[in-house]
Design a protein around this motif. Structure first.
Motif, mmCIF file in Angstrom:
data_model
loop_
_atom_site.group_PDB
_atom_site.id
_atom_site.type_symbol
_atom_site.label_atom_id
_atom_site.label_comp_id
_atom_site.label_asym_id
_atom_site.label_seq_id
_atom_site.Cartn_x
_atom_site.Cartn_y
_atom_site.Cartn_z
ATOM 1 N N HIS A 95 0.850 -1.194 0.000
ATOM 2 C CA HIS A 95 0.000 0.000 0.000
ATOM 3 C C HIS A 95 0.882 1.239 0.000
ATOM 4 O O HIS A 95 1.825 1.346 0.771
ATOM 5 C CB HIS A 95 -0.899 0.001 1.232
ATOM 6 C CG HIS A 95 -1.678 1.274 1.380
ATOM 7 N ND1 HIS A 95 -2.789 1.559 0.612
ATOM 8 C CD2 HIS A 95 -1.492 2.352 2.198
ATOM 9 C CE1 HIS A 95 -3.256 2.748 0.955
ATOM 10 N NE2 HIS A 95 -2.494 3.251 1.913
ATOM 11 N N SER A 96 0.596 2.176 -0.881
ATOM 12 C CA SER A 96 1.377 3.396 -0.966
ATOM 13 C C SER A 96 0.442 4.567 -1.236
ATOM 14 O O SER A 96 -0.263 4.582 -2.240
ATOM 15 C CB SER A 96 2.429 3.292 -2.075
ATOM 16 O OG SER A 96 3.003 4.557 -2.345
ATOM 17 N N ARG A 97 0.443 5.552 -0.334
ATOM 18 C CA ARG A 97 -0.373 6.743 -0.556
ATOM 19 C C ARG A 97 0.079 7.495 -1.795
ATOM 20 O O ARG A 97 -0.737 8.068 -2.519
ATOM 21 C CB ARG A 97 -0.275 7.656 0.667
ATOM 22 C CG ARG A 97 -1.012 7.151 1.902
ATOM 23 C CD ARG A 97 -0.878 8.157 3.042
ATOM 24 N NE ARG A 97 -1.389 9.456 2.653
ATOM 25 C CZ ARG A 97 -1.019 10.614 3.214
ATOM 26 N NH1 ARG A 97 -0.096 10.602 4.168
ATOM 27 N NH2 ARG A 97 -1.545 11.754 2.815
ATOM 28 N N LEU A 98 1.406 7.482 -2.033
ATOM 29 C CA LEU A 98 1.925 8.189 -3.196
ATOM 30 C C LEU A 98 1.430 7.547 -4.484
ATOM 31 O O LEU A 98 0.955 8.238 -5.402
ATOM 32 C CB LEU A 98 3.451 8.209 -3.162
ATOM 33 C CG LEU A 98 4.128 8.866 -4.386
ATOM 34 C CD1 LEU A 98 3.691 10.321 -4.528
ATOM 35 C CD2 LEU A 98 5.637 8.770 -4.264
ATOM 36 N N LEU A 99 1.527 6.216 -4.577
ATOM 37 C CA LEU A 99 1.081 5.549 -5.793
ATOM 38 C C LEU A 99 -0.424 5.724 -6.005
ATOM 39 O O LEU A 99 -0.888 5.867 -7.136
ATOM 40 C CB LEU A 99 1.434 4.063 -5.737
ATOM 41 C CG LEU A 99 2.910 3.716 -5.912
ATOM 42 C CD1 LEU A 99 3.119 2.214 -5.803
ATOM 43 C CD2 LEU A 99 3.442 4.236 -7.232
ATOM 44 N N GLU A 100 -1.178 5.711 -4.921
ATOM 45 C CA GLU A 100 -2.611 5.949 -5.042
ATOM 46 C C GLU A 100 -2.879 7.359 -5.575
ATOM 47 O O GLU A 100 -3.755 7.556 -6.429
ATOM 48 C CB GLU A 100 -3.300 5.763 -3.694
ATOM 49 C CG GLU A 100 -3.409 4.310 -3.253
ATOM 50 C CD GLU A 100 -4.167 4.171 -1.943
ATOM 51 O OE1 GLU A 100 -4.431 5.223 -1.308
ATOM 52 O OE2 GLU A 100 -4.493 3.035 -1.565
#
Length: 228
Positions: free
Chosen positions: A81-86
């Protein structure tokens, strides 16, 4: 409709003609590869040591690409899970210019292809360097000036003025120049600055370079002339 995954080559059934990947895993791995997160063999470059810091950091990053990181490509992939990739995916979904840059002649026509490619090549290079510099502990203030001046030179060049009215990144370029002007104005000529990007800004720049990569290759800063 039967087609082939553009990342792993596996045959797949696609409900839409625009589907490119057989799974979310292949989609994310392809994203990594397009954005330089899946590393290829590094080039060998020799510098004199007198180049601006932005150029020296390019060479240093190339030299630091280790065999260990390259070997990780052969290991099993674990989705994280990555906030940046989202945030990057949200940017791509909300401002999807991929078709235009994958099919520029069809979208814009051959008449304006030269200025579109000229600007896109340089914009991708500058975005790559902004993202690279934002990951460093601090950078020399003259590097920020060089970056700001390179953006300004690009905007002042004739190919930039010849861009079609619907080129999607002119507002982004204007905003970057405005912010770099503000930063440069508030720092001393000599010294270092901690240069950081907000998550949303970083995501928008990554999405932009991802889109630009569909049309133009990554070229090093020292190999480009930004004033035509």
């Amino acid at each position: 409709m039967t087609t082939t995954c553009q990342y792993c080559g596996t045959p797949m059934q696609a409900l839409r003609s625009t589907r490119k990947y057989c799974s979310d895993t292949c989609k994310q791995l392809a994203f990594y590869k397009r954005n330089g997160l899946a590393l290829a063999d590094a080039e060998t470059n020799t510098l004199t040591g007198n180049e601006p810091a932005v150029l020296l950091e390019e060479a240093k990053t190339d030299a630091d690409k280790s065999d260990y990181i390259i070997r990780q490509q052969d290991q099993s992939y674990k989705r994280v899970h990555s906030r940046l990739l989202e945030a990057v995916q949200e940017c791509l979904d909300s401002n999807n210019f991929t078709f235009a840059f994958e099919n520029p002649e069809q979208y814009w026509g051959t008449y304006v292809m030269q200025p579109v490619k000229w600007v896109s090549l340089r914009l991708r290079c500058l975005l790559e360097n902004i993202l690279r510099l934002s990951n460093m502990p601090s950078i020399p203030n003259e590097t920020l000036v060089l970056l700001r001046d390179s953006f300004a030179d690009m905007v002042a060049a004739r190919p930039y003025r010849q861009l079609p009215a619907d080129y999607p990144y002119t507002a982004l370029v204007k905003d970057i120049i405005h912010n770099l002007d503000r930063i440069v104005y508030n720092v001393k000529p000599k010294g270092d600055t901690r240069f950081r990007l907000t998550l949303n800004r970083k995501a928008s720049l990554i999405a932009c370079r991802f889109t630009l990569a569909a049309m133009v290759p990554l070229v090093k800063f020292r190999e480009l002339n930004f004033s035509e």
